[in-house]
Every structure is written in C-alpha cells, then in structure tokens.
Design a protein around this motif. Structure first.
Motif, PDB file in Angstrom:
ATOM      1  N   GLY A 156      34.201  31.866 -30.700  1.00  0.00           N
ATOM      2  CA  GLY A 156      32.813  31.577 -30.363  1.00  0.00           C
ATOM      3  C   GLY A 156      32.207  30.467 -31.198  1.00  0.00           C
ATOM      4  N   SER A 157      32.976  29.951 -32.177  1.00  0.00           N
ATOM      5  CA  SER A 157      32.426  28.882 -33.017  1.00  0.00           C
ATOM      6  C   SER A 157      32.624  27.526 -32.346  1.00  0.00           C
ATOM      7  CB  SER A 157      33.152  28.875 -34.374  1.00  0.00           C
ATOM      8  OG  SER A 157      34.506  28.469 -34.191  1.00  0.00           O
ATOM      9  N   LEU A 175      46.732  21.575 -34.629  1.00  0.00           N
ATOM     10  CA  LEU A 175      45.427  22.046 -35.106  1.00  0.00           C
ATOM     11  C   LEU A 175      44.536  22.411 -33.926  1.00  0.00           C
ATOM     12  CD1 LEU A 175      43.466  22.478 -37.432  1.00  0.00           C
ATOM     13  CD2 LEU A 175      43.058  19.994 -37.479  1.00  0.00           C
ATOM     14  N   ARG A 176      44.545  21.570 -32.901  1.00  0.00           N
ATOM     15  CA  ARG A 176      43.695  21.850 -31.745  1.00  0.00           C
ATOM     16  C   ARG A 176      44.230  23.064 -30.993  1.00  0.00           C
ATOM     17  NH1 ARG A 176      41.404  16.135 -29.451  1.00  0.00           N
ATOM     18  NH2 ARG A 176      40.386  15.495 -31.390  1.00  0.00           N
ATOM     19  N   ARG A 177      45.536  23.222 -30.918  1.00  0.00           N
ATOM     20  CA  ARG A 177      46.123  24.414 -30.269  1.00  0.00           C
ATOM     21  C   ARG A 177      45.657  25.676 -30.986  1.00  0.00           C
ATOM     22  NH1 ARG A 177      51.086  24.585 -27.872  1.00  0.00           N
ATOM     23  NH2 ARG A 177      51.805  22.811 -29.115  1.00  0.00           N
ATOM     24  N   ALA A 182      42.319  30.481 -31.267  1.00  0.00           N
ATOM     25  CA  ALA A 182      41.390  31.299 -32.056  1.00  0.00           C
ATOM     26  C   ALA A 182      40.055  31.486 -31.332  1.00  0.00           C
ATOM     27  CB  ALA A 182      41.150  30.647 -33.420  1.00  0.00           C
ATOM     28  N   GLY A 183      39.918  30.817 -30.198  1.00  0.00           N
ATOM     29  CA  GLY A 183      38.680  30.967 -29.428  1.00  0.00           C
ATOM     30  C   GLY A 183      37.560  30.054 -29.875  1.00  0.00           C
ATOM     31  N   GLN A 263      47.935  26.748 -41.890  1.00  0.00           N
ATOM     32  CA  GLN A 263      49.071  27.234 -41.090  1.00  0.00           C
ATOM     33  C   GLN A 263      49.413  26.249 -39.969  1.00  0.00           C
ATOM     34  OE1 GLN A 263      47.814  31.187 -39.900  1.00  0.00           O
ATOM     35  NE2 GLN A 263      48.408  32.108 -41.869  1.00  0.00           N
ATOM     36  N   ALA A 264      48.379  25.667 -39.349  1.00  0.00           N
ATOM     37  CA  ALA A 264      48.627  24.773 -38.209  1.00  0.00           C
ATOM     38  C   ALA A 264      49.266  23.464 -38.636  1.00  0.00           C
ATOM     39  CB  ALA A 264      47.314  24.490 -37.475  1.00  0.00           C
TER      40      ALA A 264
END
Ligand code: LIP
Length: 268
Positions: A156-157, A175-177, A182-183, A263-264
């Motif tokens: 939701g962010s 990173l974008r994936r 993560a929503g 992590q990404a």
C-alpha cells in the motif's frame, strides 16, 4: 551565529537561483544542450545557475568550500563549511519541459549535513531544513512544518526508485520486482532531490537510488531526517565526491525497505 547567517543566505540564494533557473526554463527552446555522456545533459542554465550560487556564497562566506555538480573536478576535498550544490536537479526533465526539477543546496559542517534547501520553482515550493530545527515548506501561503507519512507497511506504500539512465543496471529490475511483490507502488519522477523532499512532505513514502551523487542527495536527506524519517548512512566510504546508495523513507517502513533493497540487490 554562523549557522543562522548561513541559513538566511541559503534561503535567499535558493529563491533567487530558482528564479534564474525558471527564466531559463521558459526560454529552454533556445538553450544549446551538450552531452557530458550518454543520457547526461548540461546547458548554460546549469552552469549559470551554479555560477550564481557559488558567487553569492563566496561573497558572504569567502572562506567556505564548494562542491557543485558542474565544477566537481575542482573540489578541494575539504568537508568543513562546505556547500554542496546541484544547480538544476532533474536536468533531463528540465530540458524536455517536464515540470519536475529543482535547485538543491546543502551546507555541511565537519562532514555533517547541517542545512538544506530544495527549491521547486515550477510549483512555487521551497523545502528547507536546519539540523535540529525541523523541515519546512515555504510557498505563497507561508511556511509550514512538514513530516514524513505515517505509512507502516510496504503493502500500500508508494516508493520512488531513481536510477541513472547513463548506464544499464539490472539490479533495478530486481528492485522493482521486489517492490511489486511487496505490494508497493513505485514511481520515478527523474529528480532525486525533489523526490526526497516529497518523502519529507509525506507525498511519497520512500526513495531509493543505488548510486547517487552528494549534490543530488544531501539537502533532500536532511529534509527527510528533520521531517521524522530515516535515511541509510550517506555518503559512503568513498566520501562526498563518490556516488553512493540512498535509501530514505518514513520511519514506519524504514526497516522493511532497507531489507528489501539489500535482498533484491544482493546479486550485484
Ligand atoms: C539526476 C538525479 C536522478 C539521477 C540522474 C541524475 P541531474 O540529477 O536527480 O535521480 O537518477 O542520474 O543524476 O543530473 O539531473 O542533476
């Protein structure tokens, strides 16, 4: 005293430099655009605005040091009483007539960001902060204290991810994936300092860029910190003259965003 006087100078110079830049923006069709490298543009607007800012600072505080995007090769390396300036952050947007650019000026004492201003003339907003004095937005309605959002989850962010178009970097795809999974909604408006100012003002919940110059980052990072947000250590080990990662956000998502970025991008 010294910081008070520099804060007053900062606000005046940021306003006047914004007016100068905005005059160039109106006349951008007539500007000669040069390439410093792939997708790395500069014009007389960048150079003249930086020259103006540097001249005003030198007149008021002749012993201070200066690090500007267009004259970075002449930086002395002294990080005390140092002004760090991006005369037009979001140069590509500026030259294309896209109203998302700014003048970014930071002041550093003993290596610590102490004052910062990000001026968005297209919207008539000047964001500014003094370490320990809070973050503020000045516009036609006066001055208002600003705070980061109260977002507490990535789901939701809205997180902005800046990236230099100068060199391909597959880490941004990962990173974008990760943000999508993560929503989180992600954006890139093309000007780091203004996106950081919009994190400070709660319009964005976070900002990430994996390699950013100090003139793009320092004023905006101080705004986020003084607005109650969190920022990963910047600059990196290479100091203010070397690009380094920026992760800054509302306090409620700082840990989750930092973990996601690590992590990404672990694959390099
Ligand atoms: C830009 C930054 C942007 C970054 C670009 C460039 P400029 O600053 O605001 O976030 O991705 O590579 O550094 O060059 O327009 O001052």
């Amino acid at each position: 005293m010294t910081v008070d006087a520099r804060y007053a100078l900062l606000l005046g110079v940021a306003r006047e430099a914004g007016r100068l830049a905005h005059d160039f923006w109106i006349r951008r069709a007539a500007l000669t655009v040069e390439l410093k490298g792939p997708q790395d543009f500069v014009s007389v607007a960048d150079r003249d605005v930086e020259t103006f800012i540097r001249g005003e600072i030198a007149r008021a505080f002749p012993g201070d040091h200066f690090l500007g995007e267009e004259t970075a090769s002449s930086f002395s390396g002294n990080t005390d009483h140092l002004w760090i300036v991006d005369p037009i952050d979001g140069t590509h947007n500026f030259l294309r007539g896209i109203p998302y650019w700014n003048v970014s000026i930071a002041y550093v004492e003993a290596g610590v960001r102490t004052l910062g201003a990000v001026h968005d003339p297209a919207r008539g907003e000047l964001f500014h902060a003094r370490r320990g004095g809070g973050a503020w937005r000045s516009n036609g309605d006066g001055d208002a204290r600003i705070e980061v959002s109260n977002m507490t989850s990535l789901a939701g962010s809205m997180v902005a991810v800046g990236h230099s178009d100068r060199t391909p970097d597959s880490r941004y795809l990962e990173l974008r994936r990760a943000l999508m999974e993560a929503g989180a909604a992600f954006r890139n408006f093309g000007a780091a300092a203004l996106q950081l100012a919009h994190v400070a003002d709660g319009r964005l919940d976070g900002y990430v860029e994996l390699e950013l110059s100090s003139w793009d980052a320092m004023a905006g990072l101080l705004l986020v910190e003084e607005a109650g947000g969190r920022a990963a250590p910047f600059p990196g080990r290479g100091g203010l003259a070397v690009r380094a990662p920026v992760v800054a956000s509302a306090a409620g998502i700082a840990a989750a965003l930092s973990t996601l970025v690590q992590q990404a991008t672990a694959g390099g």
